[in-house]
Every structure is written in structure tokens, then in C-alpha cells.
Design a protein around this motif. Structure first.
Motif, short mmCIF file in Angstrom:
data_model
loop_
_atom_site.label_atom_id
_atom_site.label_comp_id
_atom_site.label_asym_id
_atom_site.label_seq_id
_atom_site.Cartn_x
_atom_site.Cartn_y
_atom_site.Cartn_z
N GLY A 1 44.17 -20.56 14.29
CA GLY A 1 45.53 -20.90 13.90
C GLY A 1 45.80 -22.37 14.21
N ASP A 2 46.67 -22.97 13.44
CA ASP A 2 46.94 -24.40 13.60
C ASP A 2 47.35 -24.79 15.02
N PRO A 3 48.17 -23.99 15.72
CA PRO A 3 48.61 -24.42 17.05
C PRO A 3 47.50 -24.56 18.09
N VAL A 4 46.34 -23.93 17.83
CA VAL A 4 45.29 -23.93 18.85
C VAL A 4 44.04 -24.67 18.43
N LYS A 5 44.00 -25.18 17.22
CA LYS A 5 42.81 -25.88 16.73
C LYS A 5 42.47 -27.06 17.64
N GLY A 6 41.19 -27.15 17.97
CA GLY A 6 40.73 -28.24 18.82
C GLY A 6 40.89 -27.98 20.30
N ARG A 7 41.58 -26.90 20.67
CA ARG A 7 41.78 -26.59 22.10
C ARG A 7 41.15 -25.26 22.48
N PHE A 8 41.13 -24.30 21.58
CA PHE A 8 40.60 -22.96 21.86
C PHE A 8 39.28 -22.78 21.13
N THR A 9 38.41 -21.95 21.73
CA THR A 9 37.13 -21.62 21.11
C THR A 9 36.87 -20.13 21.25
N SER B 1 34.26 -16.92 20.75
CA SER B 1 32.84 -16.63 20.71
C SER B 1 32.64 -15.13 20.93
N ARG B 2 31.43 -14.67 20.72
CA ARG B 2 31.15 -13.25 20.91
C ARG B 2 29.71 -13.07 21.36
N ASP B 3 29.49 -11.95 22.04
CA ASP B 3 28.15 -11.56 22.46
C ASP B 3 27.97 -10.11 22.03
N ASN B 4 27.30 -9.90 20.92
CA ASN B 4 27.17 -8.55 20.38
C ASN B 4 26.33 -7.66 21.28
N ALA B 5 25.43 -8.25 22.04
CA ALA B 5 24.63 -7.45 22.97
C ALA B 5 25.49 -6.85 24.07
N LYS B 6 26.59 -7.51 24.38
CA LYS B 6 27.50 -7.04 25.44
C LYS B 6 28.77 -6.42 24.87
N ASN B 7 28.87 -6.34 23.55
CA ASN B 7 30.08 -5.82 22.92
C ASN B 7 31.32 -6.56 23.43
N ALA B 8 31.25 -7.87 23.42
CA ALA B 8 32.33 -8.66 24.01
C ALA B 8 32.71 -9.83 23.12
N VAL B 9 33.97 -10.18 23.19
CA VAL B 9 34.52 -11.35 22.50
C VAL B 9 35.26 -12.18 23.54
N TYR B 10 35.17 -13.48 23.40
CA TYR B 10 35.77 -14.37 24.39
C TYR B 10 36.69 -15.38 23.71
N LEU B 11 37.64 -15.88 24.48
CA LEU B 11 38.50 -16.96 24.01
C LEU B 11 38.60 -17.99 25.12
N GLN B 12 37.94 -19.11 24.93
CA GLN B 12 38.04 -20.22 25.87
C GLN B 12 39.24 -21.07 25.49
N MET B 13 40.16 -21.21 26.42
CA MET B 13 41.40 -21.93 26.15
C MET B 13 41.47 -23.16 27.05
N ASN B 14 41.48 -24.31 26.44
CA ASN B 14 41.56 -25.58 27.18
C ASN B 14 42.85 -26.31 26.83
N SER B 15 43.19 -27.28 27.63
CA SER B 15 44.38 -28.10 27.40
C SER B 15 45.61 -27.23 27.13
N LEU B 16 45.80 -26.26 27.98
CA LEU B 16 46.88 -25.29 27.77
C LEU B 16 48.25 -25.95 27.89
N LYS B 17 49.16 -25.41 27.10
CA LYS B 17 50.53 -25.92 27.03
C LYS B 17 51.50 -24.78 27.35
N PRO B 18 52.70 -25.09 27.78
CA PRO B 18 53.68 -24.01 28.03
C PRO B 18 53.91 -23.12 26.82
N GLU B 19 53.82 -23.67 25.63
CA GLU B 19 54.02 -22.85 24.43
C GLU B 19 52.87 -21.89 24.15
N ASP B 20 51.80 -21.98 24.91
CA ASP B 20 50.72 -21.00 24.82
C ASP B 20 51.02 -19.74 25.62
N THR B 21 52.10 -19.75 26.38
CA THR B 21 52.47 -18.59 27.17
C THR B 21 52.75 -17.40 26.28
#
Length: 123
Positions: free
Chosen positions: A61-69, A71-91
Motif C-alpha cells: 500500500g502507498d502509505p508503507v512503500k519503502g518502509r515495510f517489507t 516475506s514468507r517461508d513456506n517451509a515454516k508456513n510463515a509470513v513476516y512483515l518487517q516494519m521500519n521507520s515507523l510513524k504514529p499513523e502506523d498504529t
């Protein structure tokens, strides 16, 4: 069906980072694109990010481009969201979802949702 459990939320200062995890169960996990959504108080649920079943393509989504990433690990059945440069509006409460489709780079979520994980960014 895919059952989903989100974790990793917490309280962080502006500019900080968090990594969210989504543990999925169900035999068909590997066949789904997966997405992250968020919902702030008194606001509608908002698309955050999506990743194709093989992890080759990601969408944001536009609000998070360039800050969030995402990823997934299908072997672990897991999805991740790395969030950097967090802002109050990300609450918000963050949810993961299996996508029943990807339309214009946006996840169309299925009916199953986890309990979500709270992310609070202090100013």
C-alpha cells in the motif's frame, strides 16, 4: 482452510522497527498469496502488503512503500512483515490473511482472520 496466528506487535517509538510474524496452519498454505492488513480505531481495515505464493512478487500500500517489507517461508508456513521507520499513523491492529486473489496489486482476503497483533507507535 488456513488458520492464522499473528505475533510480534508492541510499543515502539517513532522511527523504530518491528517484525511481525504470521503462523499459518493448513495443507494449502503454500498455494496462497498472503497479505497483511491493518485497522486503526474507527477506521476501515486497510491493505498493507501482499506476497505471491512463491515469494517472487510483492505489493505494498502507498502509505508503507519503502518502509515495510513482506516475506514468507513456506517451509515454516510463515509470513513476516518487517516494519521500519515507523510513524504514529502506523498504529493499528495488524492482521494477516490468505488472499483468494490479487487484484491490481492488492490482496483480496479470504474469510479467515487471526486475532491480530497490536502495533503502537509513540510520538
Amino acid at each position: 482452510q488456513v488458520q492464522l496466528v499473528e505475533s510480534g506487535g508492541g510499543l515502539v517509538q517513532t522511527g523504530g522497527s518491528l517484525r511481525l510474524s504470521c503462523a499459518a496452519s493448513g495443507r494449502t498454505f503454500n498455494g496462497y498469496a498472503m497479505g497483511w492488513f491493518r485497522q486503526a480505531p474507527e477506521k476501515e481495515r486497510e491493505f498493507v502488503a501482499a506476497i505471491t505464493w512463491n515469494g517472487r512478487d510483492t505489493y505494498y500500500g502507498d502509505p508503507v512503500k519503502g518502509r515495510f517489507t513482506i516475506s514468507r517461508d513456506n517451509a515454516k508456513n510463515a509470513v513476516y512483515l518487517q516494519m521500519n521507520s515507523l510513524k504514529p499513523e502506523d498504529t493499528a491492529v495488524y492482521y494477516c490473511a490468505a488472499c483468494v486473489g490479487l487484484v491490481s496489486g492488492t490482496c483480496v482476503p479470504g474469510l479467515n482472520w487471526g486475532q491480530g497483533t497490536q502495533v503502537t507507535v509513540s510520538s
